[in-house]
Design a protein around this motif. Structure first.
Motif, PDB file in Angstrom:
ATOM      1  N   ASP A  20       0.854  -1.179   0.000  1.00 15.73           N
ATOM      2  CA  ASP A  20       0.000   0.000   0.000  1.00 15.73           C
ATOM      3  C   ASP A  20       0.897   1.238   0.000  1.00 15.73           C
ATOM      4  OD1 ASP A  20       0.968   0.175   2.607  1.00 15.73           O
ATOM      5  OD2 ASP A  20      -0.924  -0.438   3.540  1.00 15.73           O
ATOM      6  N   PHE A  21       0.298   2.404   0.119  1.00 16.91           N
ATOM      7  CA  PHE A  21       1.056   3.651   0.069  1.00 16.91           C
ATOM      8  C   PHE A  21       2.125   3.686   1.154  1.00 16.91           C
ATOM      9  CE2 PHE A  21       1.684   8.118   1.323  1.00 16.91           C
ATOM     10  CZ  PHE A  21       1.997   8.692   0.096  1.00 16.91           C
ATOM     11  N   ASP A  22       1.786   3.255   2.360  1.00 20.00           N
ATOM     12  CA  ASP A  22       2.751   3.286   3.459  1.00 20.00           C
ATOM     13  C   ASP A  22       3.935   2.357   3.196  1.00 20.00           C
ATOM     14  OD1 ASP A  22       1.230   5.128   4.804  1.00 20.00           O
ATOM     15  OD2 ASP A  22       0.187   3.650   6.038  1.00 20.00           O
ATOM     16  N   THR A  23       3.695   1.247   2.483  1.00 18.81           N
ATOM     17  CA  THR A  23       4.786   0.333   2.139  1.00 18.81           C
ATOM     18  C   THR A  23       5.780   1.013   1.214  1.00 18.81           C
ATOM     19  OG1 THR A  23       3.149  -1.466   2.214  1.00 18.81           O
ATOM     20  CG2 THR A  23       5.316  -1.980   1.302  1.00 18.81           C
ATOM     21  N   VAL A  24       5.266   1.756   0.234  1.00 20.04           N
ATOM     22  CA  VAL A  24       6.120   2.489  -0.698  1.00 20.04           C
ATOM     23  C   VAL A  24       6.951   3.526   0.050  1.00 20.04           C
ATOM     24  CG1 VAL A  24       6.160   3.980  -2.738  1.00 20.04           C
ATOM     25  CG2 VAL A  24       4.489   2.120  -2.583  1.00 20.04           C
ATOM     26  N   VAL A  25       6.294   4.276   0.942  1.00 16.14           N
ATOM     27  CA  VAL A  25       6.985   5.302   1.724  1.00 16.14           C
ATOM     28  C   VAL A  25       8.074   4.674   2.594  1.00 16.14           C
ATOM     29  CG1 VAL A  25       6.691   6.962   3.601  1.00 16.14           C
ATOM     30  CG2 VAL A  25       5.048   6.909   1.713  1.00 16.14           C
ATOM     31  N   ALA A  26       7.762   3.554   3.234  1.00 19.26           N
ATOM     32  CA  ALA A  26       8.734   2.890   4.103  1.00 19.26           C
ATOM     33  C   ALA A  26       9.943   2.404   3.303  1.00 19.26           C
ATOM     34  CB  ALA A  26       8.080   1.723   4.831  1.00 19.26           C
ATOM     35  N   ALA A  27       9.702   1.913   2.103  1.00 18.07           N
ATOM     36  CA  ALA A  27      10.799   1.430   1.264  1.00 18.07           C
ATOM     37  C   ALA A  27      11.710   2.580   0.843  1.00 18.07           C
ATOM     38  CB  ALA A  27      10.246   0.706   0.041  1.00 18.07           C
ATOM     39  N   LEU A  28      11.132   3.726   0.539  1.00 18.03           N
ATOM     40  CA  LEU A  28      11.936   4.909   0.215  1.00 18.03           C
ATOM     41  C   LEU A  28      12.703   5.391   1.447  1.00 18.03           C
ATOM     42  CD1 LEU A  28       9.402   6.863  -2.030  1.00 18.03           C
ATOM     43  CD2 LEU A  28      11.614   5.945  -2.767  1.00 18.03           C
ATOM     44  N   GLN A  29      12.025   5.369   2.588  1.00 17.66           N
ATOM     45  CA  GLN A  29      12.655   5.820   3.830  1.00 17.66           C
ATOM     46  C   GLN A  29      13.847   4.940   4.194  1.00 17.66           C
ATOM     47  OE1 GLN A  29      11.582   8.576   5.076  1.00 17.66           O
ATOM     48  NE2 GLN A  29      12.564   8.723   7.078  1.00 17.66           N
ATOM     49  N   ALA A  30      13.757   3.654   3.851  1.00 15.38           N
ATOM     50  CA  ALA A  30      14.860   2.735   4.139  1.00 15.38           C
ATOM     51  C   ALA A  30      16.091   3.058   3.299  1.00 15.38           C
ATOM     52  CB  ALA A  30      14.411   1.296   3.874  1.00 15.38           C
ATOM     53  N   VAL A  31      15.873   3.676   2.156  1.00 14.46           N
ATOM     54  CA  VAL A  31      16.996   4.069   1.295  1.00 14.46           C
ATOM     55  C   VAL A  31      17.573   5.401   1.736  1.00 14.46           C
ATOM     56  CG1 VAL A  31      17.681   4.662  -1.066  1.00 14.46           C
ATOM     57  CG2 VAL A  31      16.059   2.792  -0.665  1.00 14.46           C
ATOM     58  N   GLN A  32      16.683   6.370   2.022  1.00  9.42           N
ATOM     59  CA  GLN A  32      17.131   7.711   2.399  1.00  9.42           C
ATOM     60  C   GLN A  32      16.048   8.390   3.228  1.00  9.42           C
ATOM     61  OE1 GLN A  32      20.086   9.552   1.874  1.00  9.42           O
ATOM     62  NE2 GLN A  32      19.036  10.914   3.307  1.00  9.42           N
ATOM     63  N   ALA A  33      16.386   8.844   4.418  1.00 11.02           N
ATOM     64  CA  ALA A  33      15.430   9.524   5.280  1.00 11.02           C
ATOM     65  C   ALA A  33      14.944  10.817   4.632  1.00 11.02           C
ATOM     66  CB  ALA A  33      16.064   9.811   6.641  1.00 11.02           C
ATOM     67  N   HIS A  34      13.620  10.987   4.606  1.00 11.24           N
ATOM     68  CA  HIS A  34      13.024  12.176   3.998  1.00 11.24           C
ATOM     69  C   HIS A  34      11.529  12.135   4.302  1.00 11.24           C
ATOM     70  CE1 HIS A  34      12.864  15.642   1.452  1.00 11.24           C
ATOM     71  NE2 HIS A  34      12.141  15.071   0.508  1.00 11.24           N
ATOM     72  N   GLY A  35      10.851  13.223   4.090  1.00 12.48           N
ATOM     73  CA  GLY A  35       9.401  13.245   4.264  1.00 12.48           C
ATOM     74  C   GLY A  35       8.709  12.731   3.010  1.00 12.48           C
TER      75      GLY A  35
END
Length: 301
Positions: free
Chosen positions: A130-145
């Protein structure tokens, strides 16, 4: 995704990686890849329907238009834009990852974790997200909003295309009278004469019928519409080269271009008050910015 909500992820990244990997593999040369990206950027820079319909809303097009009925004004109505505008969205994500990490990480790292999850254990299977999964995967690469970053781009109404990623990549969208190679290829494939970024219309090469008119373009303001037949330009029988010469001549004249059109049994002469000449999109280097686009498209070792 089964409710269409995240098609800008699935289909958007399909388009993005198709363009990137084709270039890395040598199917596109870097100049060809830049022409493709310029054509895509110009398409959405002129998509005035972004003023009322955001990218997120286009994912429902297949639900409301399941027969793929032709649109009279696609530039205003928008349709399946989550495909090609997705390229611009994910370019922005990729370039932001590179910028924030000082070019140590990129969307390659996101793809490895997000699409390749489970490959290291050999237990590959269907994994929903879901959307939160996508956000978490990006966050795991680089911290950002990332949640706010993505929502700002998929829920926004313009104006203009999302070109921040192109600028972060070190390139700018410009126009000149030199034809864009990617658009020229599409003209041949689709049998169209493309004047989208000058008069704002496309004309079928055979039959001379208007295929599309861009909303609020010079052609639109003159009264031209889809399926009208272009009969003559300034009193001479229409062909694409004649219209190109008329556009060039109009740059040094205040007189409008006169276009004779047929709609059913009715003939009308319409005046196009346009004097900016031929315009085709290209990419131009921003010399003060890092050239991340070239690094993105380079073959992997």
């Amino acid at each position: 995704p089964m409710q269409n909500e995240l098609l800008w992820v699935y289909e958007g990244q399909t388009e993005y990686w198709a363009w990137v990997l084709a270039t890395r593999a040598g199917l596109y040369t870097p100049p060809q890849a830049r022409e493709v990206l310029a054509a895509n950027a110009a398409l959405f820079e002129h998509r005035v329907g972004r003023g009322w319909r955001d990218l997120q809303d286009t994912v429902y097009q297949g639900i409301i238009d399941f027969n793929d009925a032709p649109q009279a004004w696609p530039n205003w109505q928008r349709g399946y834009d989550f495909y090609d505008e997705g390229t611009l969205l994910w370019l922005d994500v990729d370039m932001t990852l590179r910028e924030l990490s000082r070019d140590k990480r990129s969307l390659d790292d996101f793809a490895r974790g997000f699409f390749g999850a489970g490959t290291s254990t050999g237990k590959v299977g269907v994994q929903t997200y879901d959307f939160d999964t996508v956000v978490a995967a990006l966050q795991a690469v680089q911290a950002h909003g990332w949640a706010d970053f993505l929502r700002a781009r998929i829920d926004s109404h313009g104006p203009g295309a999302p070109l921040q990623g192109l600028e972060r990549a070190g390139w700018a969208l410009v126009y000149s009278d030199i034809p864009n190679a990617a658009i020229a290829d599409m003209e041949g494939d689709q049998q169209l004469d493309d004047f989208s970024y000058s008069l704002g219309l496309k004309i079928a090469s055979e039959g001379d019928r208007i295929n599309e008119v861009l909303w609020e373009s010079p052609a639109f303001r003159a009264g031209l519409a889809k399926d009208m037949q272009v009969v003559a330009i300034d009193g001479m029988a229409y062909n694409a080269d004649r219209l190109k010469r008329a556009l060039v001549a109009a740059q040094s004249s205040k007189a409008p271009i006169e276009m004779l059109v047929r709609q059913g049994d009715t003939f009308r002469t319409l005046s196009l008050d346009y004097h900016a000449g031929l315009r085709y999109p290209h990419l131009q280097r921003i010399e003060s910015a890092p050239d991340r686009l070239t690094r993105l498209l380079a073959p992997r070792k």
